[in-house]
Design a protein around this motif. Structure first.
Motif: not given
Lengths: 309, 410
Positions: A17-18, A21-22, A24-25
């Protein structure tokens, strides 16, 4: 808390998940231009439209404050609305169905090898290359009862005694407009289906004929299933396109009094230009949008065109 | 596949909303008080060059003032203005037909705020009155137009009509005689399509002593109006008009007259030039418009200049420019070139000898105007344009007038 969670949730999931998210950023700067475009040309105008539909805007464009749902009330009180909604249904269903049937036949024909096929294929594109307003205008003047060449043709061949005002009465004018709409929708639809046809493997068709299937059986059992996605694309885009089509009806039926030859889309423009009611037009635009979403939703739900066989 | 649907839904949103509303830029606000934005409609192919010439001469004499010209077609100009007003970018000076909607929203300077007292005094009284609301003049009448009846002399002779009709009964009779010639020839041209239905209808109702207002409110279905519209329907039903008048726009119908296929039409000053250009061999003459009892009447139409109370101190610059526009030589040249009628006393004196407009200047004293100072008139006019033609498609006159009244009431 932190340790608890760590113990309950498997470690790989968190890191995945991290990681997402990373990612996506990291991707965000690259997405920014597209997002900006979507926000400025899609979301902002859509929001502004909904906003305008709840405002009291004076005929010259001054915002006089909130109107609540008054504009929607005005809209649904309009005695013309029933006929216009019926016209819209006839317009969309009629044009899309006829276009689809003619295109399926035309694509089948263009898929066969014959001398001059290239030329015929080119000819099918021509209505698409011409601007819709131009095509409609050609029909409008061609059908003019006083000096139209098409009327003159019908008179010279003894089919009519004098020129007939095809574009002067609501019903004939609406039918002429539907004809023109089919005419200009054919190229895209035909080529979409033609592309689908080219994806049908020759061997399968040959195998079907070796197994003794007739041409009708072969079409429905072998070719049509392969065509489904192509037809689905063609129908969806045609529904949206025909529903929102303005130039054909405006050119061919624009001078007809009353609302007997209007669809919701042309009615929006009459609200703006003749009644000077931007706010009612906005309300109708919102309703129009809801209708098109509903129609597409029902189409996808009932026909399930995207279902994988 | 879901993604496919979603992206097309997005396309649908974009398509709907892009057609649904437009945004005007913030033009006209830049450049401080010395740049005037000037929005005008196109009257003819020469309008742009005509204004450009006037502005060039003006700027040469007043180097400190800069006038930015924007030309729009009549089809678009109302939408353009509304969009600009809605986005707080109204032009400094606007040329359009009706001003009452802007005045009602308190957006306009009054006449004595935008031109000098001499210029105000030069307007002919009837036009000044027609440009005033409750005694305050908001519009500066720029051009005027009046109507007369044009008739085809050759068709009249062939049909045995001795003189142009003066009353409705004579008109019906003459039109039926001309229509009786057959061979694609029609008696009276009645353009009830969306272009000019309000003009044609007003000619009939005003010709019966009717009116579109009852003092301060719009009154459409009055006995005098109903009688006039009923007679129009009788003209249609007795085949005294061209076929399908309900869907006939004025411009293409005048072309049919110019081709020599219609006995009589109500036409306007620029028609003279169009006939000279397109079919100079047409034998025609003009006569006053027939009315119910033969009393002379014409429909007068005036277009106006108006100035918006915009931010920045532009009022003096507006005044300087507009005084220049209405000075006799500049104004006379404008009206003369466009082929319209002057609205100023000095302009009328200068153009008195021009024979193309002589027959129009003659009927001008009997001119009746649209109630364009009533803020509801714009809506009423739009409703007439979209609905009046239904009498040519079998609908009852009373029902159509009621429908228009309902729209006018909002």
């Amino acid at each position: 808390m932190m340790t608890n969670q760590l113990m309950q949730v498997p470690a790989p999931a968190i890191s995945a998940r991290r990681q997402a998210r990373r990612d996506l950023v990291a991707a965000f700067p690259w997405l920014l231009p597209a997002l900006t475009l979507i926000v400025t040309i899609v979301l902002f105008p859509a929001g502004y439209l909904v906003w305008t539909s709840t405002r009291d805007v004076s005929p010259v464009g001054v915002d006089r404050g909130s109107a609540g749902f008054d504009n929607y009330v005005t809209l649904f009180d309009s005695p013309a609305l029933g006929r216009v909604l019926l016209n819209t249904a006839i317009w969309v269903v009629g044009v899309v169905v006829v276009t689809l049937l003619v295109s399926m036949a035309l694509a089948q024909f263009l898929d066969k090898a014959f001398p001059g096929r290239r030329l015929v294929r080119l000819a099918v594109i021509v209505p698409w290359a011409a601007s819709v307003v131009m095509t409609s205008t050609v029909f409008y003047y061609g059908l003019d009862p006083f000096y139209g060449v098409m009327n003159q043709f019908l008179v010279d061949f003894g089919i009519l005694n004098t020129g007939f005002g095809f574009t002067r009465q609501p019903v004939p004018a609406f039918l002429v407009a539907m004809g023109v709409a089919v005419f200009v929708s054919l190229p895209f639809t035909t080529y979409t289906i033609l592309a689908g046809l080219q994806m049908v493997p020759r061997e399968v068709v040959e195998a079907a004929s070796v197994d003794g299937a007739g041409s009708v059986r072969t079409y429905w059992s072998v070719i049509f299933p392969v065509l489904r996605p192509a037809i689905a694309v063609a129908v969806l885009i045609n529904i949206i396109n025909v529903f929102n089509s303005l130039p054909i009806l405006r050119t061919l039926t624009g001078s007809i009094p009353g609302y007997d030859a209007d669809t919701t889309t042309t009615l929006i423009f009459k609200y703006i230009q003749q009644d000077r009611q931007v706010e009612t037009a906005s309300a109708l635009s919102v309703v129009n949008f809801v209708i098109v979403l509903a129609v597409i939703g029902i189409y996808l739900r009932v026909v399930r065109p995207m279902r994988d066989e | 596949m879901k993604r496919f649907v979603r992206s097309w839904a997005a396309v649908a949103v974009a398509g709907l909303t892009l057609t649904g509303c437009g945004f005007g830029g913030d033009d006209g606000q830049s450049g401080g008080g010395r740049t005037l934005s000037f929005l005008v409609p196109s009257y003819s192919d020469g309008t742009k060059a005509l204004w450009e010439g006037i502005i060039a001469d003006f700027e040469a004499a007043h180097p400190d003032i800069n006038v930015e010209l924007e030309i729009q077609s009549w089809d678009n100009i109302n939408d353009v203005v509304r969009t600009k007003v809605q986005s707080n970018a109204a032009p400094d000076i606007l040329n359009i037909d009706a001003f009452s909607g802007f005045a009602a929203d308190d957006l306009l300077y009054s006449a004595d705020e935008m031109v000098s007292a001499n210029t105000v005094a030069d307007f002919q009284q009837s036009f000044a009155d027609n440009a005033s609301i409750d005694g305050t003049m908001y519009g500066l009448p720029l051009i005027a137009s009046a109507r007369t009846m044009f008739y085809n002399i050759e068709l009249f002779e062939r049909a045995g009509v001795a003189a142009p009709p003066k009353t409705w009964d004579q008109l019906l009779d003459a039109a039926k005689k001309v229509a009786g010639l057959g061979d694609g020839v029609y008696g009276y041209g009645m353009p009830l399509g969306s272009e000019e239905a309000q003009g044609e209808t007003s000619i009939w109702t005003f010709g019966n002593g009717g009116s579109w207002t009852n003092g301060s409110t719009i009154a459409v279905n009055t006995p005098a109006n109903l009688e006039a519209v009923t007679f129009m329907k009788r003209m249609i039903d007795e085949k005294a008009t061209q076929p399908d008048p309900g869907a006939s726009d004025r411009t293409p119908m005048l072309d049919v007259f110019i081709q020599g296929k219609i006995g009589m039409v109500v036409a306007l000053p620029p028609t003279v030039g169009q006939i000279a250009e397109k079919n100079p061999s047409l034998t025609y003459a003009s006569a006053p418009i027939p009315t119910k009892d033969g009393q002379p009447m014409t429909l007068g139409v005036a277009d106006h200049l108006m100035a918006f109370k915009n931010k920045g101190d532009k009022q003096e610059a507006v005044k300087t420019f507009l005084d220049y526009v209405f000075s006799a030589p500049v104004y006379t040249k404008f009206v003369d070139t466009e082929g319209f009628l002057p609205t100023t006393k000095s302009g009328a004196a200068a153009l008195a000898g021009k024979k193309e407009i002589a027959s129009f200047l003659e009927v001008l004293p009997n001119a009746r105007f649209y109630p364009s100072t009533n803020p509801q008139w714009a809506t009423t006019q739009g409703a007439m344009q979209s609905l009046m033609g239904q009498i040519g498609q079998g609908k009852e006159p009373g029902a159509v007038l009621d429908e228009i009244q309902a729209k006018a009431n909002g």
